[in-house]
Design a protein around this motif. Structure first.
Motif, PDB file in Angstrom:
ATOM      1  N   CYS A   1       1.630  -1.676   0.646  1.00 49.59           N
ATOM      2  CA  CYS A   1       1.175  -2.145  -0.668  1.00 49.59           C
ATOM      3  C   CYS A   1       2.148  -3.122  -1.314  1.00 49.59           C
ATOM      4  O   CYS A   1       1.935  -3.551  -2.445  1.00 49.59           O
ATOM      5  CB  CYS A   1       0.943  -0.959  -1.600  1.00 49.59           C
ATOM      6  SG  CYS A   1      -0.373   0.134  -1.036  1.00 49.59           S
ATOM      7  N   ASP A   2       3.256  -3.455  -0.601  1.00 52.91           N
ATOM      8  CA  ASP A   2       4.250  -4.359  -1.172  1.00 52.91           C
ATOM      9  C   ASP A   2       4.393  -5.622  -0.354  1.00 52.91           C
ATOM     10  O   ASP A   2       5.465  -6.214  -0.266  1.00 52.91           O
ATOM     11  CB  ASP A   2       5.620  -3.653  -1.243  1.00 52.91           C
ATOM     12  CG  ASP A   2       5.619  -2.503  -2.220  1.00 52.91           C
ATOM     13  OD1 ASP A   2       4.704  -2.462  -3.050  1.00 52.91           O
ATOM     14  OD2 ASP A   2       6.523  -1.664  -2.144  1.00 52.91           O
TER      15      ASP A   2
ATOM     16  N   THR B   1       4.984   4.677   3.280  1.00 53.12           N
ATOM     17  CA  THR B   1       5.927   5.242   2.314  1.00 53.12           C
ATOM     18  C   THR B   1       6.879   4.139   1.899  1.00 53.12           C
ATOM     19  O   THR B   1       6.945   3.084   2.515  1.00 53.12           O
ATOM     20  CB  THR B   1       6.737   6.403   2.907  1.00 53.12           C
ATOM     21  OG1 THR B   1       7.615   5.903   3.904  1.00 53.12           O
ATOM     22  CG2 THR B   1       5.836   7.458   3.505  1.00 53.12           C
ATOM     23  N   ARG B   2       7.668   4.425   0.872  1.00 50.92           N
ATOM     24  CA  ARG B   2       8.644   3.447   0.396  1.00 50.92           C
ATOM     25  C   ARG B   2      10.057   3.752   0.892  1.00 50.92           C
ATOM     26  O   ARG B   2      11.016   3.100   0.480  1.00 50.92           O
ATOM     27  CB  ARG B   2       8.637   3.400  -1.140  1.00 50.92           C
ATOM     28  CG  ARG B   2       7.295   2.982  -1.703  1.00 50.92           C
ATOM     29  CD  ARG B   2       7.324   2.964  -3.217  1.00 50.92           C
ATOM     30  NE  ARG B   2       6.021   2.597  -3.742  1.00 50.92           N
ATOM     31  CZ  ARG B   2       5.617   1.346  -3.945  1.00 50.92           C
ATOM     32  NH1 ARG B   2       6.415   0.353  -3.673  1.00 50.92           N
ATOM     33  NH2 ARG B   2       4.407   1.092  -4.419  1.00 50.92           N
TER      34      ARG B   2
ATOM     35  N   ASN C   1      -2.880  -4.850   3.041  1.00 48.73           N
ATOM     36  CA  ASN C   1      -2.947  -3.864   1.958  1.00 48.73           C
ATOM     37  C   ASN C   1      -4.291  -3.152   1.913  1.00 48.73           C
ATOM     38  O   ASN C   1      -4.742  -2.731   0.859  1.00 48.73           O
ATOM     39  CB  ASN C   1      -2.678  -4.553   0.617  1.00 48.73           C
ATOM     40  CG  ASN C   1      -3.670  -5.676   0.334  1.00 48.73           C
ATOM     41  OD1 ASN C   1      -4.555  -5.937   1.154  1.00 48.73           O
ATOM     42  ND2 ASN C   1      -3.524  -6.335  -0.793  1.00 48.73           N
TER      43      ASN C   1
ATOM     44  N   CYS D   1      -4.638   0.294   0.120  1.00 51.51           N
ATOM     45  CA  CYS D   1      -4.121   0.338  -1.240  1.00 51.51           C
ATOM     46  C   CYS D   1      -5.269   0.183  -2.225  1.00 51.51           C
ATOM     47  O   CYS D   1      -6.256  -0.509  -1.945  1.00 51.51           O
ATOM     48  CB  CYS D   1      -3.096  -0.778  -1.461  1.00 51.51           C
ATOM     49  SG  CYS D   1      -1.774  -0.779  -0.211  1.00 51.51           S
ATOM     50  N   ASP D   2      -5.139   0.837  -3.366  1.00 52.12           N
ATOM     51  CA  ASP D   2      -6.197   0.730  -4.367  1.00 52.12           C
ATOM     52  C   ASP D   2      -5.988  -0.495  -5.245  1.00 52.12           C
ATOM     53  O   ASP D   2      -5.067  -1.300  -5.016  1.00 52.12           O
ATOM     54  CB  ASP D   2      -6.282   2.002  -5.206  1.00 52.12           C
ATOM     55  CG  ASP D   2      -4.999   2.272  -5.995  1.00 52.12           C
ATOM     56  OD1 ASP D   2      -4.177   1.345  -6.162  1.00 52.12           O
ATOM     57  OD2 ASP D   2      -4.820   3.417  -6.449  1.00 52.12           O
TER      58      ASP D   2
ATOM     59  N   GLN E   1      -4.819  -0.793  -8.087  1.00 50.87           N
ATOM     60  CA  GLN E   1      -3.583  -0.760  -8.851  1.00 50.87           C
ATOM     61  C   GLN E   1      -2.353  -0.956  -7.959  1.00 50.87           C
ATOM     62  O   GLN E   1      -1.227  -0.852  -8.443  1.00 50.87           O
ATOM     63  CB  GLN E   1      -3.468   0.583  -9.590  1.00 50.87           C
ATOM     64  CG  GLN E   1      -4.681   0.946 -10.423  1.00 50.87           C
ATOM     65  CD  GLN E   1      -4.942  -0.071 -11.504  1.00 50.87           C
ATOM     66  OE1 GLN E   1      -4.016  -0.575 -12.130  1.00 50.87           O
ATOM     67  NE2 GLN E   1      -6.216  -0.376 -11.731  1.00 50.87           N
TER      68      GLN E   1
ATOM     69  N   ARG F   1      -1.558   0.992  -5.462  1.00 50.27           N
ATOM     70  CA  ARG F   1      -1.044   2.300  -5.062  1.00 50.27           C
ATOM     71  C   ARG F   1      -1.594   2.682  -3.692  1.00 50.27           C
ATOM     72  O   ARG F   1      -2.732   2.389  -3.367  1.00 50.27           O
ATOM     73  CB  ARG F   1      -1.423   3.357  -6.097  1.00 50.27           C
ATOM     74  CG  ARG F   1      -0.853   3.110  -7.487  1.00 50.27           C
ATOM     75  CD  ARG F   1      -1.429   4.085  -8.494  1.00 50.27           C
ATOM     76  NE  ARG F   1      -2.885   3.987  -8.571  1.00 50.27           N
ATOM     77  CZ  ARG F   1      -3.627   4.636  -9.456  1.00 50.27           C
ATOM     78  NH1 ARG F   1      -3.056   5.438 -10.339  1.00 50.27           N
ATOM     79  NH2 ARG F   1      -4.944   4.495  -9.470  1.00 50.27           N
ATOM     80  N   LEU F   2      -0.770   3.366  -2.930  1.00 54.89           N
ATOM     81  CA  LEU F   2      -1.164   3.784  -1.592  1.00 54.89           C
ATOM     82  C   LEU F   2      -2.243   4.864  -1.653  1.00 54.89           C
ATOM     83  O   LEU F   2      -2.155   5.799  -2.436  1.00 54.89           O
ATOM     84  CB  LEU F   2       0.062   4.325  -0.848  1.00 54.89           C
ATOM     85  CG  LEU F   2      -0.148   4.666   0.621  1.00 54.89           C
ATOM     86  CD1 LEU F   2      -0.360   3.406   1.432  1.00 54.89           C
ATOM     87  CD2 LEU F   2       1.064   5.441   1.143  1.00 54.89           C
TER      88      LEU F   2
ATOM     89  N   SER G   1      -3.702   7.876   0.229  1.00 52.73           N
ATOM     90  CA  SER G   1      -3.223   8.780   1.272  1.00 52.73           C
ATOM     91  C   SER G   1      -4.237   8.891   2.397  1.00 52.73           C
ATOM     92  O   SER G   1      -5.431   9.055   2.161  1.00 52.73           O
ATOM     93  CB  SER G   1      -2.962  10.166   0.683  1.00 52.73           C
ATOM     94  OG  SER G   1      -2.672  11.088   1.724  1.00 52.73           O
TER      95      SER G   1
ATOM     96  N   THR H   1       0.725  14.866 -11.621  1.00 51.98           N
ATOM     97  CA  THR H   1       0.933  13.901 -10.539  1.00 51.98           C
ATOM     98  C   THR H   1       0.510  14.444  -9.184  1.00 51.98           C
ATOM     99  O   THR H   1       0.250  13.671  -8.261  1.00 51.98           O
ATOM    100  CB  THR H   1       2.411  13.491 -10.497  1.00 51.98           C
ATOM    101  OG1 THR H   1       3.218  14.685 -10.348  1.00 51.98           O
ATOM    102  CG2 THR H   1       2.815  12.759 -11.769  1.00 51.98           C
TER     103      THR H   1
END
Length: 1242
Positions: free
Chosen positions: A132-133, A156-157, A202, A205-206, A208, A210-211, A213, A433
């Protein structure tokens, strides 16, 4: 001024010399004579059209050459079993290849995990990007989007997703992609939710960033944990859910709705699902409010839309109302299909903030106990809430809802029921969360189906839509470590690639193949559906077999939906196949033909392959092998690569010029091959052809050199077609200036285009409307309004004719094609067609007006205020209403099965009809022009007789400004302009509801992928390529025509034609005097240099061969890299270059080279004589005033003189009136040319 005075004096003398012009002569208006129209006008126009078409197409000679070259062909009976085996084996081979890729990936990962555990030294792992980045990479044709194919990305980051234990698997991902063209995307995820994807993008990714899952994705979940289920998601929208608990003002309700969305992502079409939103009352989706949806993409999207429209949290939280509605849905589902209901596990998920407002716990638990009894006590309950400020009372209630197997249940307020009330479920409290993923992985809390290493196998899921690649399917397999599940590996593939033989089936004329899903009876691939690579909507519709093949009976449908791997066949009757179901011919849709269906389940899948072989397709011609040194002249259409290369198979250099950023071979045809001809059709369509690939195909077309790019079984057929049409240029060249383009397309995928020009690789003539319609109406010249021409943005008239052997019918229906050799066609303007009509009939008189309609009621000619491409209902609703109610024009509904739409069109079925009415505005004559799909309509002149509002218009037609129907699937005689409406689709059963009305499949225009980068399209010509002259016949406007010195506006009904001497090619040192064309927005308009051997010249398009020059095709100039799709222009050529060039010269009538005024430097124009300019302006103004006054007087006197004339034949063509009439008509027609798209609603 002297010149103006001379003109004015001359006009005055003429008027005074003939004073009879001003006399009042009374005469009666001309009457329409039906017999004359039927026996003279229609016959003469038919003869003119057929003569013209034969002259410019030479169909007789083409057919003769085709037959001569096929004299020695072998007649071979079509063996449907052998053809089925051929398709089946190739599909199975591709599926096996994909399975091997998945198994190999699994093995590599498992080996590395074992090696690492046994102390094998770890390899250094290059840090991978987070999915996503990332930034977009390069366009990849296979995936039809920008990606980074140099490396995978991780989910993951941390950067240490797999540490060093699966380094070899990262390399394997890239090798799989390079070595296996069928592979699109590859994934691997651990059971903890860490995953890797190749290529980098990506897509996980959504919105926003965000990943998403993988634990909530179908490809992961279905393989390991899930069984088929009946699922109801019950979520709380009471006021307690409107509490802000997260970042960005996220409320409990937002987290709950996000959890519902993620749960839906885990489902497959094997599941049934619905949702219940509750506060003090329960709410369900209106589309299926009494039972469960089939959990396919379409229905899950409907649930998602329901979530977005659910009311803002308010009111209480009555658990009883929500759960009661959920039980009712399950009970109804059980009653409707008890056997299938029992095959699935029943589950209920309750999502709530945990603050019930109802105090009736006895009612709540009594309801649960009673409903569980009705459902055989088999419903699992999963309850998820938040841990913030949850009191003990609410905690105990929620725990008791989930765990129904405990003794003394529920143990609240001394309330107990005999255990077990139901099975044990799951109850969890999450923080904000963790709530979404915790709820979405509910499936991990119950006993999943056992997955063991020895019996694990590849599972195929799908199809599902991809926003770029169309329909794809996913092959998955579990990965093990120490005999436990470590994760899941998956590979995405394209349906178009795996099942290419089904999509491109070309044996016989009518036969076809299709693919269906066994369990639900849904049809996935079929000629009546949109091809999978063109499916763009997020929720594609897969109709049931009974809708796609409505003539099959229940027994036949049962046999197909219960097919085993053993090959079987059955006899049936089916409506016409791929040749005519799209024709829009009403009669053809009600005549089923005898067929043999061969079918079998495809090994390792739930797919069933079906071959439909028509008895009409009894045999085919097998060509004899040709010599390898044929040396045919058949250049490949990619002129941008071969025109300036040293190859032999290319147009002569002097015949190649530039028009609208495209190469044009003015005197020769080129060959465009259908994608189905290639071994990898999808790769051909969406990947860039390099020079070596183009030259390889070009060499094959010239002398049949072997190539690995063309399907083996089609090569000899292509050779025969090329040999049979090798002399077609000589047939078409003499009449080149009379039309725009000619073409000949064969059912085996060969298309000759004259003049030659490049096409996008995605263009497939086999799917074009003109080709389908011509095969369906094989006995007629078919007139179609559509886009084809490179020389005009406007829609033109395509006249096409099938070259075929037909089986004669009873006269009430179209003949059926026995052998099809191809379809020949020519492109002309609508004005040319109108001129043919007016020049061969009595339509040129002042009292009547004529129009041509096609067989669906669309206007093909323009005259007066009438525009082409409008429907008769839109133009003459009173007449359409009368024709419909007298059965002369029948409403015709079709269904676009892929989009879920019904479309209304009409079929004109009359032979001849007339109505004589005292009010001339309500009189008409209409007759079929035999041998074509046209009808001649004759009316009294609507302007002269002031027909607007001058008659009793009692029609009930609905003429709509938009395309939405007023009423869908009207079975009565209601009159409404062509339109479309949403089909009645039963979401619960996933079936269309046609209410007993018989429809056919709609024709779907091929979609164009407009995301292809310019570098993938044919390269524009360089500055050294000569400029083409504008084809005069493409110009339908008088002023536009007269701007070009090589064109003239001529004829009784004037059209733009070439001048006789306009075909001379000037030497390289000069250029023709072409006026500066109007520029498109955003383009540069430049002109050509006067000096140098490589200076651009202007070459007439569609002209006899020019004289040879010293032009060197290999000395190419700079090539512009920016390239749009196939460019069309409504007027003139444009040369788009990166830098402006010196101005051109204009050749004046005295053949003296003088600078063009439009390109003259500004400083020279400023030095012109001011006196000359002033005198010119004054002279023009005075002349205009005098001419307007005189013309007005002349027209007034002429109209009075002929107002009451009784015989139209007394008005001679060539008389003063004739000139005024045609001038007036042509001007009005020019002003009303329509750019409205022609509605191909069949």
């Amino acid at each position: 001024m002297n010149r103006c005075s001379n003109v004015c004096s001359l006009v005055t003398i003429i008027l005074l010399f003939d004073p009879s012009i001003f006399q009042n002569v009374k005469s009666d208006p001309v009457k329409m004579e039906p017999d004359e129209i039927k026996n003279k006008w229609i016959v003469d126009f038919k003869s003119r059209v057929e003569t013209f078409a034969e002259k410019v197409l030479n169909i007789t000679e083409i057919k003769k050459q085709l037959n001569n070259n096929r004299k020695n062909d072998e007649v071979k009976l079509i063996d449907e079993m052998a053809e089925f085996d051929r398709i089946y084996s190739r599909v199975l081979l591709r599926l096996s290849t994909v399975h091997s890729v998945v198994l190999n990936l699994k093995s590599v990962i498992e080996k590395e995990l074992d090696d690492q555990e046994h102390g094998t030294p770890s390899k250094a792992l290059v840090p991978l990007p987070v999915c996503c980045d990332i930034n977009q990479g390069q366009y990849e044709g296979r995936l039809r989007q920008k990606v980074d194919i140099t490396r995978p990305c991780v989910g993951t980051r941390t950067g240490d997703l797999f540490r060093t234990d699966v380094w070899a698997s990262l390399q394997r991902l890239q090798h799989n992609y390079v070595d296996t063209p069928t592979v699109l995307w590859q994934y691997f995820s651990t059971v903890n939710g860490n995953f890797i994807q190749y290529p980098t993008s990506n897509r996980h990714c959504d919105d926003q960033g965000r990943l998403i899952s993988p634990l909530t994705q179908e490809w992961f979940v279905d393989k390991l944990f899930m069984e088929m289920k009946n699922l109801v998601i019950v979520y709380d929208v009471g006021a307690s859910a409107d509490v802000i608990v997260g970042p960005g003002n996220m409320t409990l309700n937002m987290y709950i709705q996000e959890a519902v969305l993620r749960i839906l992502d885990t489902l497959s079409p094997d599941d049934h699902v619905n949702v219940v939103a509750f506060n003090s009352t329960a709410y369900v989706p209106a589309q299926c409010d009494v039972r469960l949806f089939v959990a396919n993409q379409v229905n899950c999207d409907k649930i998602r839309r329901f979530l977005s429209t659910t009311k803002v949290p308010a009111g209480g939280s009555d658990y009883t109302s929500g759960l009661l509605k959920a039980y009712e849905l399950l009970i109804t589902e059980k009653q409707n299909s008890p056997e299938k209901f029992e095959e699935r596990s029943s589950q209920l998920i309750l999502l709530t903030p945990g603050k019930p407002t109802n105090s009736g716990t006895e009612k709540l638990f009594t309801t649960i106990s009673n409903k569980q009894k009705e459902l055989d006590r088999k419903v699992f309950h999963f309850v998820y809430t938040f841990d913030d400020s949850l009191d003990d009372s609410a905690n105990k209630i929620l725990s008791s809802i989930a765990h129904q197997d405990v003794p003394g249940w529920p143990g609240i307020n001394n309330l107990t029921f005999m255990p077990p009330v139901g099975p044990r479920g799951d109850y969890h409290k999450y923080n904000a969360t963790s709530f979404v993923q915790g709820a979405a992985t509910f499936y991990r809390q119950i006993g999943s189906r056992p997955v063991t290493k020895p019996v694990s196998s590849v599972t195929v899921l799908g199809p599902k839509p991809d926003p770029h690649s169309g329909l794809i399917m996913t092959s998955t397999i579990p990965v093990f470590h120490n005999n436990t599940v470590y994760g899941v590996a998956a590979v995405d593939t394209s349906l178009s690639t795996i099942f290419a033989e089904i999509l491109n089936f070309d044996i016989g004329v009518h036969s076809y193949a299709f693919l269906m899903e066994k369990q639900h009876g849904q049809v996935l691939l079929h000629p009546k559906l949109r091809p999978p690579d063109e499916v763009q909507q997020e929720s594609p519709v897969f109709p049931h077999l009974s809708v796609v093949e409505p003539t099959l009976n229940n027994v036949q449908i049962f046999n197909l939906t219960h097919a085993a791997q053993e090959k079987r066949q059955l006899r049936a009757q089916v409506t016409m196949g791929r040749s005519s179901y799209k024709s829009g011919i009403l009669q053809d849709n009600s005549t089923p033909q005898n067929v043999t269906l061969v079918y079998s389940k495809i090994h390792g899948t739930r797919f069933v392959l079906v071959l439909v072989k028509f008895d009409l397709d009894s045999d085919i011609l097998v060509p004899q092998h040709l010599a390898q040194d044929l040396k045919l002249h058949a250049p490949y259409h990619r002129l941008d690569m071969i025109a300036q290369s040293p190859v032999h198979n290319k147009p002569q250099d002097d015949y190649v010029c530039s028009y609208e950023d495209s190469f044009i071979a003015t005197q020769e045809s080129v060959i465009k091959l259908s994608p189905a001809v290639f071994v990898n059709p999808e790769q051909y369509k969406y990947s860039k052809e390099n020079v070596m690939q183009i030259l390889e195909v070009n060499s094959f077309l010239e002398h049949s050199k072997d190539t690995s790019k063309i399907r083996l079984e089609i090569k000899e057929e292509i050779e025969h077609i090329l040999k049979s049409t090798n002399e077609i240029d000589n047939l078409w060249r003499p009449t080149a200036k009379q039309v725009l383009e000619r073409f000949f397309g064969t059912p085996t995928g060969v298309l000759r285009i004259f003049p030659g020009m490049p096409f996008p690789n995605t263009y497939d003539h086999l799917r074009q409307f003109w080709f389908r319609r011509s095969v369906a109406l094989s006995h007629q010249f078919v007139f179609t309004s559509g886009l084809f021409s490179h020389f005009s943005k406007n829609k033109m008239v395509l006249i096409t004719k099938a070259v075929s052997e037909n089986i004669e019918s009873d006269g009430k229906r179209s003949p059926l094609v026995k052998q099809l050799q191809g379809v020949a066609g020519v492109v002309i303007s609508h004005r040319q067609l109108t001129a043919m009509l007016y020049q061969t009939s009595g339509c040129g008189g002042p009292d009547v007006e004529c129009h041509l309609l096609d067989n669906n009621g669309f206007l093909m000619t323009s005259a007066g205020s009438v525009r082409t491409s409008r429907h008769i209902i839109q133009q003459f609703p009173w007449l359409a209403d009368h024709l419909i109610h007298t059965g002369k024009m029948q409403p015709f509904w079709c269904t676009s099965l892929s989009e879920g739409q019904h479309r209304l069109s009409y079929s004109v079925t009359l032979t001849f009809d007339q109505r004589t009415h005292p009010n001339k505005c309500e009189s008409y004559v209409i007759g079929s022009i035999t041998g074509t799909n046209l009808f001649l309509l004759v009316l009294y002149n609507r302007t002269k007789f002031v027909c607007e509002g001058n008659f009793n218009d009692t029609n009930t037609c609905v003429v709509r400004g938009n395309i939405l129907c007023n009423k869908c699937l009207n079975s009565d005689l209601a009159c409404e302009s062509p339109c479309q409406c949403l089909a009645d689709f039963d979401q619960c059963s996933n079936h269309y509801s046609l209410h007993g009305l018989h429809t056919t499949a709609c024709y779907n225009d091929p979609l164009i992928d407009d995301h292809l980068p310019p570098s993938f399209l044919p390269t524009p010509p360089g500055n050294n390529v000569k400029n083409c002259s504008v084809p005069c016949v493409s110009l339908e406007d008088k002023d536009e025509c007269l701007r070009f010195p090589h064109c003239q506006w001529q004829g009784d009904y004037p059209t733009c034609i070439w001048k006789n001497n306009s075909d001379i090619v000037l030497p390289a040192s000069t250029t023709t005097g072409v006026p500066e064309p109007p520029r498109k927005p955003g383009t540069k308009q430049t002109t050509a240099s006067l000096s140098g051997p490589n200076s651009p010249q202007t070459v007439p398009v569609n002209s006899p061969p020019p004289k040879k020059t010293t032009y060197n095709p290999l000395s190419s100039g700079s090539v512009t890299t920016k390239r749009p799709a196939v460019s069309h222009s409504s007027t003139l050529s444009e040369i788009v270059t990166s830098e402006p060039l010196p101005a051109t010269s204009t050749i004046d009538p005295a053949h003296q080279a003088t600078p063009s005024r439009g390109n003259m430097p500004e400083r020279n124009r400023k030095t012109e004589s001011t006196d000359d300019r002033t005198g010119l302006v004054i002279g023009l103004i005075i002349t205009a005033i005098v001419v307007i006054l005189i013309a007005g007087l002349v027209i007034y006197k002429i109209r009075k003189r002929f107002k009451y004339q009784s015989d139209a034949n007394n008005t001679r063509k060539g008389s003063i009136f004739d000139g005024v009439f045609f001038k007036r008509t042509s001007e009005r027609a020019e002003l009303t040319q329509s750019s409205r798209p022609y509605q191909h609603i069949m």
